[in-house]
Write an enzyme that holds these catalytic residues in place. Structure first.
Site, short mmCIF file in Angstrom:
data_model
loop_
_atom_site.label_atom_id
_atom_site.label_comp_id
_atom_site.label_asym_id
_atom_site.label_seq_id
_atom_site.Cartn_x
_atom_site.Cartn_y
_atom_site.Cartn_z
N ASP A 32 102.96 -120.63 18.80
CA ASP A 32 102.93 -119.45 19.66
C ASP A 32 101.50 -119.04 19.99
O ASP A 32 100.54 -119.45 19.33
CB ASP A 32 103.63 -118.27 18.96
N LYS B 144 103.89 -116.97 24.59
CA LYS B 144 104.40 -116.00 25.56
C LYS B 144 103.54 -114.75 25.47
O LYS B 144 103.04 -114.39 24.42
CB LYS B 144 105.86 -115.65 25.27
N MET C 14 104.12 -104.69 19.46
CA MET C 14 104.19 -105.02 20.89
C MET C 14 104.39 -103.79 21.75
O MET C 14 105.16 -103.80 22.70
CB MET C 14 105.32 -106.04 21.13
#
Length: 260
Positions: free
Chosen positions: A37, A59, A173
């Protein structure tokens, strides 16, 4: 067709290689291919076997360079070649990491899956800053929430339950929506003066910290220029933070090496 390989879902931790578990390091050392990731630090990638192929599938908010369906297909295709696949994820693969989704996809197709848990960002930030997630008299519980939704979806957090002054709230996030989150918590009664600690790139040499409070958090984050990944610790435990706290261990090691 060759016999099926296996997939290791490995938690890389928050960024400092020293925070990886022995199990994670052992699994990684066996890998024929590493699928990683965006949040896996370069220092951790440097511990991958030299022989292993590396496939980046990172991502970012509003930009999924590799869609989840394609990531699933990559893992399956590599395992079906008989390879040992290290699926390397920042933090812990089972905390906001979609590890369980990938595992379900693979096991439904007959692929063996094993896990290596990782230190999640909240724990990493706590150890790096000295701010505990629980503390007698300040917080008897802790909650982890994600501060974003897929494109077009409403951020429908349970504000009433989350606005608990006796609980530490950790938001992952959430940098793009932190102003909305602060308003939601205050609307449900959380004290506007509740302290907040924002930590970007926790435990790495790029670690940056910001101390604020709920009623000015959105503004302070905009002015600070902090960019993802940012973790927010909201609650009375932040009152224990010291401005003289030492930098992250990884940053301290880097400074020592620079002056050696």
């Amino acid at each position: 067709m060759t016999s099926s390989g296996k997939v290791y879902l490995i938690g890389a931790g928050p960024g400092d290689p020293e925070l990886m578990t022995l199990r994670a390091m052992r699994m990684l050392s066996q890998a024929d291919v590493v699928v990683f990731d965006r949040l896996v630090s370069p220092e951790i990638l440097a511990t991958c076997p030299a022989r292993a192929e590396r496939i980046a599938v990172g991502k970012a908010a509003k930009h999924h360079s590799v869609p989840q369906d394609e990531i699933n297909a990559i893992l399956l295709a590599q395992a079906l070649k008989g390879r040992i696949v290290a699926r390397l994820k920042g933090g812990d693969p089972l905390i906001f990491g979609r590890g369980s989704e990938e595992a379900a996809y693979l096991t439904a197709r007959g692929i063996e899956v094993a896990y290596a848990p990782g230190i999640t960002a909240a724990q990493g930030a706590a150890s790096a800053t000295g701010v505990p997630l629980t503390h007698r008299g300040l917080a008897g519980s802790v909650r982890y929430v994600t501060g974003h939704r897929q494109a077009g979806q409403v951020l429908d957090l349970d504000w009433k339950r989350l606005a608990d002054p006796d609980c530490t709230l950790v938001v992952y996030m959430g940098v793009a929506n932190i102003g909305q989150i602060a308003v939601g918590l205050m609307t449900e009664g959380l004290d506007p003066a509740t302290p907040v600690l924002a930590v970007a790139n926790a435990t790495t040499v790029q670690e940056t910290r910001l101390v604020s409070q709920l009623d000015r958090l959105g503004r302070d984050i905009r002015l600070s220029g902090l960019t993802a990944p940012v973790l927010f610790v909201i609650g009375r435990v932040v009152s224990l933070y010291s401005e003289t706290a030492i930098p992250s261990e990884m940053a301290a090691r880097a400074m020592t090496a620079a002056h050696a």
